[in-house]
Design an enzyme around this catalytic site. Structure first.
Site, PDB file in Angstrom:
ATOM      1  N   ILE A  63       9.603   2.439  -0.801  1.00 56.67           N
ATOM      2  CA  ILE A  63      10.845   2.306  -0.048  1.00 56.67           C
ATOM      3  C   ILE A  63      11.597   1.023  -0.400  1.00 56.67           C
ATOM      4  O   ILE A  63      10.999  -0.033  -0.546  1.00 56.67           O
ATOM      5  CB  ILE A  63      10.544   2.427   1.472  1.00 56.67           C
ATOM      6  CG1 ILE A  63      11.824   2.624   2.280  1.00 56.67           C
ATOM      7  CG2 ILE A  63       9.760   1.265   2.008  1.00 56.67           C
ATOM      8  CD1 ILE A  63      11.568   3.293   3.627  1.00 56.67           C
ATOM      9  N   ASP A  75       3.328   3.438   6.424  1.00 57.58           N
ATOM     10  CA  ASP A  75       2.572   3.247   7.662  1.00 57.58           C
ATOM     11  C   ASP A  75       3.403   2.643   8.789  1.00 57.58           C
ATOM     12  O   ASP A  75       4.487   2.103   8.588  1.00 57.58           O
ATOM     13  CB  ASP A  75       1.399   2.297   7.410  1.00 57.58           C
ATOM     14  CG  ASP A  75       1.866   0.845   7.294  1.00 57.58           C
ATOM     15  OD1 ASP A  75       2.805   0.585   6.524  1.00 57.58           O
ATOM     16  OD2 ASP A  75       1.310  -0.018   8.006  1.00 57.58           O
ATOM     17  N   GLU A 113       7.917   1.779  -6.191  1.00 61.81           N
ATOM     18  CA  GLU A 113       7.978   1.368  -4.784  1.00 61.81           C
ATOM     19  C   GLU A 113       8.263   2.568  -3.911  1.00 61.81           C
ATOM     20  O   GLU A 113       9.100   3.407  -4.248  1.00 61.81           O
ATOM     21  CB  GLU A 113       9.147   0.396  -4.597  1.00 61.81           C
ATOM     22  CG  GLU A 113       8.778  -1.052  -4.710  1.00 61.81           C
ATOM     23  CD  GLU A 113       9.840  -1.918  -4.044  1.00 61.81           C
ATOM     24  OE1 GLU A 113       9.723  -2.135  -2.842  1.00 61.81           O
ATOM     25  OE2 GLU A 113      10.774  -2.334  -4.746  1.00 61.81           O
ATOM     26  N   VAL A 131      10.495   5.459   9.057  1.00 59.25           N
ATOM     27  CA  VAL A 131       9.763   6.675   8.714  1.00 59.25           C
ATOM     28  C   VAL A 131       8.308   6.353   8.369  1.00 59.25           C
ATOM     29  O   VAL A 131       7.997   5.234   7.969  1.00 59.25           O
ATOM     30  CB  VAL A 131      10.432   7.431   7.542  1.00 59.25           C
ATOM     31  CG1 VAL A 131      11.747   8.044   7.975  1.00 59.25           C
ATOM     32  CG2 VAL A 131      10.637   6.522   6.332  1.00 59.25           C
ATOM     33  N   ASP A 139      14.835  -1.138   1.015  1.00 54.85           N
ATOM     34  CA  ASP A 139      15.896  -1.239   2.032  1.00 54.85           C
ATOM     35  C   ASP A 139      16.834  -2.405   1.736  1.00 54.85           C
ATOM     36  O   ASP A 139      17.881  -2.231   1.160  1.00 54.85           O
ATOM     37  CB  ASP A 139      15.374  -1.197   3.481  1.00 54.85           C
ATOM     38  CG  ASP A 139      14.151  -2.074   3.740  1.00 54.85           C
ATOM     39  OD1 ASP A 139      13.958  -3.067   3.033  1.00 54.85           O
ATOM     40  OD2 ASP A 139      13.401  -1.762   4.679  1.00 54.85           O
ATOM     41  N   THR A 140      16.426  -3.622   2.088  1.00 53.00           N
ATOM     42  CA  THR A 140      17.311  -4.750   1.808  1.00 53.00           C
ATOM     43  C   THR A 140      17.351  -5.069   0.314  1.00 53.00           C
ATOM     44  O   THR A 140      18.270  -5.733  -0.156  1.00 53.00           O
ATOM     45  CB  THR A 140      16.827  -6.022   2.533  1.00 53.00           C
ATOM     46  OG1 THR A 140      15.514  -6.328   2.066  1.00 53.00           O
ATOM     47  CG2 THR A 140      16.803  -5.817   4.030  1.00 53.00           C
ATOM     48  N   GLY A 141      16.350  -4.617  -0.399  1.00 56.02           N
ATOM     49  CA  GLY A 141      16.275  -4.908  -1.824  1.00 56.02           C
ATOM     50  C   GLY A 141      15.605  -6.247  -2.109  1.00 56.02           C
ATOM     51  O   GLY A 141      15.446  -6.654  -3.248  1.00 56.02           O
ATOM     52  N   LYS A 165       0.819  -1.188   0.000  1.00 55.66           N
ATOM     53  CA  LYS A 165       0.000   0.000   0.000  1.00 55.66           C
ATOM     54  C   LYS A 165       0.869   1.260   0.000  1.00 55.66           C
ATOM     55  O   LYS A 165       0.441   2.312  -0.437  1.00 55.66           O
ATOM     56  CB  LYS A 165      -0.884   0.023   1.260  1.00 55.66           C
ATOM     57  CG  LYS A 165      -1.893  -1.083   1.359  1.00 55.66           C
ATOM     58  CD  LYS A 165      -2.640  -0.928   2.700  1.00 55.66           C
ATOM     59  CE  LYS A 165      -3.614  -2.049   2.929  1.00 55.66           C
ATOM     60  NZ  LYS A 165      -4.275  -1.907   4.259  1.00 55.66           N
ATOM     61  N   THR A 205      12.438  -7.207  -1.569  1.00 55.82           N
ATOM     62  CA  THR A 205      11.154  -7.038  -2.264  1.00 55.82           C
ATOM     63  C   THR A 205      11.390  -6.714  -3.732  1.00 55.82           C
ATOM     64  O   THR A 205      10.754  -7.286  -4.610  1.00 55.82           O
ATOM     65  CB  THR A 205      10.332  -5.889  -1.628  1.00 55.82           C
ATOM     66  OG1 THR A 205      10.332  -6.066  -0.222  1.00 55.82           O
ATOM     67  CG2 THR A 205       8.922  -5.869  -2.148  1.00 55.82           C
TER      68      THR A 205
END
Ligand code: HPA
Ligand code: MG
Length: 221
Positions: free
Chosen positions: A139, A197, A137, A191, A141-143, A72, A145
């Site tokens: 965000i 969320d 996307e 964040v 972070d680890t990549g 989302k 997703t």
């Protein structure tokens, strides 16, 4: 220069950045006390998105665009990005069609990433076949997703796949590869806001903010 060669890191926010005081900005009354600071103000997000839209249009705007929005958290970024691409395409008198599809992952509980990652999206993304796909996307972070999604999308044989990430988080063992279009590179802090969320709260906040301890406790599940 094409994005393939460019891969800009975007706006880099340093580790020491403590954000703007909440007193300086307008934000929903119901989140008073729940936030620590405004990390990226809404206006700054919007301006940065215009730049990403310009770059995307320059690189792949001569094709029709199939946008794959990662829900989302990506819904605001996707919506504002697509609007900006359309507006800039119109003012340049270019013909460009955009279509948006949606996909969902579930992997976060409280502020921790859970190990298992599963796609809760349409099983059939055969509309992507032969298309120029832009994955959007909020965000990275680890990549993890991003990698899983790229693999999934490739099975539908698109012509080309690019990734736009509003935020890239500097985490230990972070993504080996940056998205093709990056809004901001941020420190490893949790964040919220601009559709990001914490247990479904704070999506209705326009700025990207850091949550306070009080906020974390209040909305913990
Ligand atoms: N905030 C909200 N959702 C997230 C974050 C974050 O910092 N990182 C990964 N998912
Ligand atoms: Mg979430």
């Amino acid at each position: 220069m094409a994005a393939d060669q460019r891969k800009e890191p975007g706006v880099v926010i340093k580790d020491g950045w403590s954000g703007y005081s909440l007193e300086l900005f307008n934000y929903p009354e119901h989140y008073r006390g729940d936030l620590e600071c405004v990390y990226v103000p809404h206006g700054v997000i919007m301006n940065r998105i215009e730049c990403l839209a310009r770059d995307i249009l320059e690189d792949i705007g001569h094709h029709d665009l199939m946008v794959l929005c990662v829900l989302k958290g990506g819904y605001k970024f996707c919506s504002d990005l697509v609007e900006s691409i359309k507006a800039q395409s119109r003012s340049a008198n270019r013909r460009l069609t955009t279509r948006v599809e949606f996909i969902r992952f579930k992997s976060y509980l409280n502020d921790q990433s859970t190990e298992d990652l599963h796609i809760i999206g349409p099983d059939d993304l055969s509309v992507l076949k032969g298309k120029n796909v832009l994955i959007v996307e909020a965000i990275v972070d680890t990549g993890k997703t991003m990698r899983a999604l790229l693999q999934h999308v490739e099975t539908f044989q698109p012509k080309m796949v690019k990734v736009a990430g509003l935020l890239v988080k500097r985490v230990p063992h972070g993504a080996a590869e940056l998205p093709d279009y990056v809004g901001f590179v941020i420190p490893n802090r949790f964040v919220v806001g601009y559709a990001l969320d914490y247990n479904e709260y704070f999506r209705d906040l326009n700025h990207i903010c850091v949550i306070s301890e009080t906020g974390k406790q209040k909305y913990k599940v």
